[in-house]
Design an enzyme around this catalytic site. Structure first.
Site, PDB file in Angstrom:
ATOM      1  N   SER A 107       0.834  -1.207   0.000  1.00 23.31           N
ATOM      2  CA  SER A 107       0.000   0.000   0.000  1.00 23.31           C
ATOM      3  C   SER A 107       0.868   1.256   0.000  1.00 23.31           C
ATOM      4  O   SER A 107       0.649   2.173  -0.791  1.00 23.31           O
ATOM      5  CB  SER A 107      -0.828   0.021   1.288  1.00 23.31           C
ATOM      6  N   ASP A 354      -7.553 -21.960   8.505  1.00 26.48           N
ATOM      7  CA  ASP A 354      -8.079 -23.103   9.276  1.00 26.48           C
ATOM      8  C   ASP A 354      -7.001 -24.158   9.505  1.00 26.48           C
ATOM      9  O   ASP A 354      -7.028 -24.875  10.500  1.00 26.48           O
ATOM     10  CB  ASP A 354      -9.229 -23.779   8.514  1.00 26.48           C
ATOM     11  N   GLU A 381      -9.972   1.117  -3.069  1.00 24.15           N
ATOM     12  CA  GLU A 381      -9.838   1.190  -4.536  1.00 24.15           C
ATOM     13  C   GLU A 381     -11.076   0.632  -5.242  1.00 24.15           C
ATOM     14  O   GLU A 381     -10.980   0.016  -6.301  1.00 24.15           O
ATOM     15  CB  GLU A 381      -8.599   0.417  -5.001  1.00 24.15           C
TER      16      GLU A 381
HETATM   17  P1  TGC Z   1     -18.815   7.810 -14.027  1.00 21.83           P
HETATM   18  O1  TGC Z   1     -19.962   8.530 -14.652  1.00 21.83           O
HETATM   19  O2  TGC Z   1     -18.706   6.358 -14.185  1.00 21.83           O
HETATM   20  O3  TGC Z   1     -17.453   8.473 -14.492  1.00 21.83           O
HETATM   21  C1  TGC Z   1     -17.171   9.859 -14.328  1.00 21.83           C
HETATM   22  C2  TGC Z   1     -16.068  10.215 -15.291  1.00 21.83           C
HETATM   23  O4  TGC Z   1     -14.925   9.406 -15.026  1.00 21.83           O
HETATM   24  C3  TGC Z   1     -14.616   8.579 -16.156  1.00 21.83           C
HETATM   25  N1  TGC Z   1     -14.222   7.264 -15.635  1.00 21.83           N
HETATM   26  C4  TGC Z   1     -13.003   6.755 -15.790  1.00 21.83           C
HETATM   27  N2  TGC Z   1     -11.913   7.218 -16.402  1.00 21.83           N
HETATM   28  C5  TGC Z   1     -10.806   6.483 -16.376  1.00 21.83           C
HETATM   29  N3  TGC Z   1     -10.750   5.308 -15.714  1.00 21.83           N
HETATM   30  C6  TGC Z   1     -11.822   4.803 -15.061  1.00 21.83           C
HETATM   31  N4  TGC Z   1     -11.720   3.640 -14.391  1.00 21.83           N
HETATM   32  C7  TGC Z   1     -13.016   5.536 -15.081  1.00 21.83           C
HETATM   33  N5  TGC Z   1     -14.246   5.349 -14.541  1.00 21.83           N
HETATM   34  C8  TGC Z   1     -14.973   6.421 -14.906  1.00 21.83           C
HETATM   35  C9  TGC Z   1     -15.893   8.534 -16.971  1.00 21.83           C
HETATM   36  O5  TGC Z   1     -15.627   8.279 -18.315  1.00 21.83           O
HETATM   37  C10 TGC Z   1     -16.427   9.914 -16.741  1.00 21.83           C
HETATM   38  O6  TGC Z   1     -15.670  10.808 -17.542  1.00 21.83           O
HETATM   39  P2  TGC Z   1     -16.324  12.137 -18.147  1.00 21.83           P
HETATM   40  O7  TGC Z   1     -15.219  12.748 -18.937  1.00 21.83           O
HETATM   41  O8  TGC Z   1     -17.490  11.651 -18.959  1.00 21.83           O
HETATM   42  O9  TGC Z   1     -16.759  12.952 -16.970  1.00 21.83           O
HETATM   43  O10 TGC Z   1     -18.816   8.225 -12.494  1.00 21.83           O
HETATM   44  P3  TGC Z   1     -19.720   7.732 -11.363  1.00 21.83           P
HETATM   45  O11 TGC Z   1     -19.809   8.808 -10.358  1.00 21.83           O
HETATM   46  O12 TGC Z   1     -21.004   7.136 -11.893  1.00 21.83           O
HETATM   47  O13 TGC Z   1     -18.768   6.561 -10.830  1.00 21.83           O
HETATM   48  C11 TGC Z   1     -19.282   5.515 -10.220  1.00 21.83           C
HETATM   49  C12 TGC Z   1     -18.178   4.547  -9.695  1.00 21.83           C
HETATM   50  C13 TGC Z   1     -18.821   3.750  -8.619  1.00 21.83           C
HETATM   51  C14 TGC Z   1     -17.734   3.650 -10.812  1.00 21.83           C
HETATM   52  C15 TGC Z   1     -16.927   5.277  -9.188  1.00 21.83           C
HETATM   53  O14 TGC Z   1     -17.217   6.380  -8.491  1.00 21.83           O
HETATM   54  C16 TGC Z   1     -15.988   4.386  -8.393  1.00 21.83           C
HETATM   55  O15 TGC Z   1     -15.106   3.727  -8.953  1.00 21.83           O
HETATM   56  N6  TGC Z   1     -16.084   4.382  -7.021  1.00 21.83           N
HETATM   57  C17 TGC Z   1     -15.108   3.730  -6.166  1.00 21.83           C
HETATM   58  C18 TGC Z   1     -14.281   4.788  -5.483  1.00 21.83           C
HETATM   59  C19 TGC Z   1     -12.871   4.354  -5.275  1.00 21.83           C
HETATM   60  O16 TGC Z   1     -12.347   3.441  -5.905  1.00 21.83           O
HETATM   61  N7  TGC Z   1     -12.171   5.032  -4.401  1.00 21.83           N
HETATM   62  C20 TGC Z   1     -10.789   4.753  -4.178  1.00 21.83           C
HETATM   63  C21 TGC Z   1     -10.165   5.782  -3.269  1.00 21.83           C
HETATM   64  S1  TGC Z   1      -8.389   5.704  -3.314  1.00 21.83           S
HETATM   65  C22 TGC Z   1      -8.005   4.369  -2.390  1.00 21.83           C
HETATM   66  O17 TGC Z   1      -8.794   3.605  -1.960  1.00 21.83           O
HETATM   67  C23 TGC Z   1      -6.557   4.176  -2.173  1.00 21.83           C
HETATM   68  S2  TGC Z   1      -6.157   2.827  -1.200  1.00 21.83           S
HETATM   69  C24 TGC Z   1      -4.555   2.740  -1.725  1.00 21.83           C
HETATM   70  C25 TGC Z   1      -3.692   1.825  -1.015  1.00 21.83           C
HETATM   71  O18 TGC Z   1      -3.418   2.032   0.214  1.00 21.83           O
HETATM   72  O19 TGC Z   1      -3.153   0.909  -1.695  1.00 21.83           O
HETATM   73  P1  FAD Z   2     -19.142   3.013   1.424  1.00 21.18           P
HETATM   74  O1  FAD Z   2     -19.035   3.674   0.103  1.00 21.18           O
HETATM   75  O2  FAD Z   2     -19.978   3.651   2.473  1.00 21.18           O
HETATM   76  O3  FAD Z   2     -19.674   1.522   1.182  1.00 21.18           O
HETATM   77  C1  FAD Z   2     -20.218   0.711   2.243  1.00 21.18           C
HETATM   78  C2  FAD Z   2     -20.841  -0.531   1.616  1.00 21.18           C
HETATM   79  O4  FAD Z   2     -21.914  -0.143   0.741  1.00 21.18           O
HETATM   80  C3  FAD Z   2     -19.863  -1.340   0.765  1.00 21.18           C
HETATM   81  O5  FAD Z   2     -20.133  -2.713   0.926  1.00 21.18           O
HETATM   82  C4  FAD Z   2     -20.209  -0.916  -0.660  1.00 21.18           C
HETATM   83  O6  FAD Z   2     -19.895  -1.926  -1.622  1.00 21.18           O
HETATM   84  C5  FAD Z   2     -21.713  -0.712  -0.538  1.00 21.18           C
HETATM   85  N1  FAD Z   2     -22.245   0.211  -1.550  1.00 21.18           N
HETATM   86  C6  FAD Z   2     -21.980   1.536  -1.701  1.00 21.18           C
HETATM   87  N2  FAD Z   2     -22.636   2.037  -2.765  1.00 21.18           N
HETATM   88  C7  FAD Z   2     -23.334   1.004  -3.297  1.00 21.18           C
HETATM   89  C8  FAD Z   2     -24.200   0.869  -4.423  1.00 21.18           C
HETATM   90  N3  FAD Z   2     -24.485   1.902  -5.235  1.00 21.18           N
HETATM   91  N4  FAD Z   2     -24.749  -0.345  -4.663  1.00 21.18           N
HETATM   92  C9  FAD Z   2     -24.443  -1.402  -3.869  1.00 21.18           C
HETATM   93  N5  FAD Z   2     -23.639  -1.351  -2.800  1.00 21.18           N
HETATM   94  C10 FAD Z   2     -23.090  -0.165  -2.529  1.00 21.18           C
HETATM   95  N6  FAD Z   2      -9.104   6.424   0.099  1.00 21.18           N
HETATM   96  C11 FAD Z   2      -8.343   7.379  -0.490  1.00 21.18           C
HETATM   97  O7  FAD Z   2      -8.849   8.292  -1.137  1.00 21.18           O
HETATM   98  N7  FAD Z   2      -6.976   7.347  -0.375  1.00 21.18           N
HETATM   99  C12 FAD Z   2      -6.334   6.384   0.329  1.00 21.18           C
HETATM  100  O8  FAD Z   2      -5.096   6.374   0.393  1.00 21.18           O
HETATM  101  C13 FAD Z   2      -7.114   5.366   0.976  1.00 21.18           C
HETATM  102  N8  FAD Z   2      -6.505   4.417   1.746  1.00 21.18           N
HETATM  103  C14 FAD Z   2      -7.277   3.576   2.490  1.00 21.18           C
HETATM  104  C15 FAD Z   2      -6.661   2.757   3.439  1.00 21.18           C
HETATM  105  C16 FAD Z   2      -7.436   1.939   4.277  1.00 21.18           C
HETATM  106  C17 FAD Z   2      -6.766   1.127   5.337  1.00 21.18           C
HETATM  107  C18 FAD Z   2      -8.842   1.907   4.105  1.00 21.18           C
HETATM  108  C19 FAD Z   2      -9.702   1.030   4.970  1.00 21.18           C
HETATM  109  C20 FAD Z   2      -9.452   2.703   3.157  1.00 21.18           C
HETATM  110  C21 FAD Z   2      -8.688   3.567   2.356  1.00 21.18           C
HETATM  111  N9  FAD Z   2      -9.285   4.474   1.461  1.00 21.18           N
HETATM  112  C22 FAD Z   2      -8.532   5.429   0.831  1.00 21.18           C
HETATM  113  C23 FAD Z   2     -10.744   4.570   1.383  1.00 21.18           C
HETATM  114  C24 FAD Z   2     -11.405   3.492   0.516  1.00 21.18           C
HETATM  115  O9  FAD Z   2     -11.169   3.741  -0.841  1.00 21.18           O
HETATM  116  C25 FAD Z   2     -12.894   3.480   0.840  1.00 21.18           C
HETATM  117  O10 FAD Z   2     -13.038   2.935   2.129  1.00 21.18           O
HETATM  118  C26 FAD Z   2     -13.693   2.681  -0.181  1.00 21.18           C
HETATM  119  O11 FAD Z   2     -13.696   3.320  -1.440  1.00 21.18           O
HETATM  120  C27 FAD Z   2     -15.151   2.452   0.273  1.00 21.18           C
HETATM  121  O12 FAD Z   2     -15.744   3.650   0.682  1.00 21.18           O
HETATM  122  P2  FAD Z   2     -16.480   3.730   2.115  1.00 21.18           P
HETATM  123  O13 FAD Z   2     -15.559   3.205   3.134  1.00 21.18           O
HETATM  124  O14 FAD Z   2     -17.007   5.108   2.269  1.00 21.18           O
HETATM  125  O15 FAD Z   2     -17.684   2.714   2.005  1.00 21.18           O
END
Ligand code: TGC
Ligand code: FAD
Length: 403
Positions: A107, A354, A381
């Site tokens: 990470s 397990d 992610e």
């Molecule tokens: P949506 O309408 O789908 O898309 C909005 C705009 O984004 C473009 N797009 C992408 N572009 C490149 N790559 C992708 N994978 C893309 N997905 C979407 C899309 O074409 C559009 O572009 P434009 O120009 O038309 O505006 O947006 P939405 O709001 O409906 O999205 C829905 C959803 C659920 C797919 C999206 O919000 C999502 O992926 N949610 C998950 C959030 C997430 O992954 N958060 C991660 C936070 S970072 C993290 O967790 C780091 S942990 C790191 C570590 O410690 O290793």
């Molecule tokens: P929520 O979005 O509240 O989701 C809760 C539950 O609801 C999940 O089971 C989800 O699948 C479900 N759910 C939500 N929407 C829907 C839907 N439309 N339909 C069906 N089910 C749904 N983020 C960063 O930006 N940068 C970082 O560096 C980063 N590092 C992280 C490190 C750790 C240790 C952790 C735990 C998280 C980190 N994150 C980071 C955040 C991470 O990306 C979010 O926790 C993740 O994207 C989920 O968001 P949330 O926790 O708000 O859950």
């Protein structure tokens, strides 16, 4: 059977280039044939002895990133700025080796490479690249990526953090949570909604800026060797040079996620492979009913199920990496491997646990630590279910995220 190696059951190695094969021994033994990768230490030997101490104390080891930097493991796909310039497949192999030790170390590395160096390289100015990339590549400074907010995790489009244009720059207000590396970060890539046009853009913030605080989230049940924090921004004033000018809209942070998610798909397979090795070894040594428990069918089935999924998951990530290197990647492919590999690694790490009986509870056996970590990899992610919905939309053309 000369064609059989239980640690590489489908002969993944036969599909790698010499340079890619060299990445693995470089991390394990310190011997490397890749000129770009300058080596100092064997990664596994380095990280493994320190993992339990860091896990128990939630302590961040400040040597880890500089050591990874010396090995050429940070921002490895970037050309120039002191980066190794290797393929995306090589990047995946690096993530696999680091995560064999712990998902938290991976990470730390993947945030630095995919979520901080990548957006600066893709969306930054030449001055921003010169200023930050070489130091990030050496691990001298630590980066963090702030997308998630307290009220917006899976739906980052709803973010409340704002950027307002003022004389001489911008004012950033808002908060981010669950941000990896945040408590020790020197630079933060913060995604904010710009008040002038409602579009999301990235800004580079620095830790000493007035109004910025990044307290740690303590007592985590997983990923304890990687620090996680909140980021609070109370009217943080930045110059125009803080804006990443070449990325606009959610597509910009999502391009970072495509790279990180791809790396995680390899990484979690490394974690599962470590669980398989340890469970096999334990099963061969531990005797019950007068026989090694590895001789029992139910134990063998757990090993066979886990090994099959690790082998298939690695081949799938390799194919996605090859397509990424060839410029033929769809982000939907990344959702397939991120979701599948994280879900399968979690499922099978729990099943292999397990095999350890009561010792599953002891951190010295490592598999419980992997299983706890894999719960988080299956969540961050994009959760497993969110990736199912991304794929559901790609298959049907109908989105099921919201009304
Ligand atoms: P949506 O309408 O789908 O898309 C909005 C705009 O984004 C473009 N797009 C992408 N572009 C490149 N790559 C992708 N994978 C893309 N997905 C979407 C899309 O074409 C559009 O572009 P434009 O120009 O038309 O505006 O947006 P939405 O709001 O409906 O999205 C829905 C959803 C659920 C797919 C999206 O919000 C999502 O992926 N949610 C998950 C959030 C997430 O992954 N958060 C991660 C936070 S970072 C993290 O967790 C780091 S942990 C790191 C570590 O410690 O290793
Ligand atoms: P929520 O979005 O509240 O989701 C809760 C539950 O609801 C999940 O089971 C989800 O699948 C479900 N759910 C939500 N929407 C829907 C839907 N439309 N339909 C069906 N089910 C749904 N983020 C960063 O930006 N940068 C970082 O560096 C980063 N590092 C992280 C490190 C750790 C240790 C952790 C735990 C998280 C980190 N994150 C980071 C955040 C991470 O990306 C979010 O926790 C993740 O994207 C989920 O968001 P949330 O926790 O708000 O859950």
């Amino acid at each position: 059977d000369p064609n059989w190696n239980y640690q590489d059951p489908l002969n993944l190695e036969s599909l790698l280039t010499e340079e890619e094969i060299a990445v693995r021994p470089c991390i394990l033994s310190g011997k490397c044939n890749v000129p770009q990768l300058e080596l100092a230490h064997p990664e596994q030997e380095n990280l493994l002895p320190r993992v339990l101490d860091s896990w128990r104390t939630e302590g961040f080891n400040h040597e880890t990133l500089p050591e990874m930097g010396k090995l050429g493991l940070l921002g490895p796909t970037i050309n120039g700025y002191g980066c190794a310039g290797v393929s995306n497949v090589a990047y995946g192999l690096i993530m696999r080796e680091i995560e064999r030790v712990d998902s938290g170390y991976r990470s730390t590395a993947s945030v630095q490479s995919s979520l901080v160096m990548h957006p600066i390289n893709e969306f930054g100015t030449d001055a921003q690249k010169e200023k930050y990339l070489p130091r990030l590549a050496r691990g001298e400074i630590v980066g963090a990526f702030g997308l998630t907010e307290p009220n917006h995790g899976s739906d980052p489009a709803g973010m409340e953090t704002t950027a307002e244009e003022v004389d001489g720059g911008y004012i950033i207000n808002g908060s981010k949570t669950w941000i990896s590396n945040a408590p020790v970060a020197d630079v933060f890539i913060i995604w904010a909604k710009c008040k002038w046009d409602g579009k999301i853009r990235g800004f580079i913030l620095e830790k000493e800026m007035k109004g910025l605080t990044a307290p740690a989230i303590k007592n985590k049940l997983a990923l304890r060797v990687s620090l996680t924090g909140s980021v609070f921004m109370d009217s943080v004033r930045v110059g125009h040079d803080a804006l990443l000018p070449h990325g606009k809209g959610l597509a910009a942070p999502f391009s970072c996620l495509n790279s990180a998610r791809y790396g995680i798909s390899w990484g979690v397979m490394g974690s599962l492979e470590d669980c398989i090795d340890r469970a096999r070894e334990y099963g061969l040594e531990r005797k019950q009913f007068g026989r090694p428990i590895a001789s029992f069918q139910l134990i063998q089935k757990k090993l066979a199920d886990a090994q099959t999924e690790a082998a298939l998951g690695l081949l799938a990530s390799l194919q996605v990496g090859r397509l990424k290197d060839a410029g033929k990647l769809s982000s939907n492919m990344v959702s397939i491997v991120k979701r599948n590999n994280c879900g399968k690694a979690l499922l099978h790490a729990r099943a292999l646990l397990d095999i350890f009986g009561g010792n599953a509870c002891a951190d010295e056996y490592h598999v419980g630590r992997h299983a706890a970590n894999l719960q988080v990899t299956n969540t961050y992610e994009g959760t497993n279910d969110i990736h199912a919905l991304i794929l559901g939309r790609a298959i049907t053309g109908l989105q099921a995220f919201a009304n």
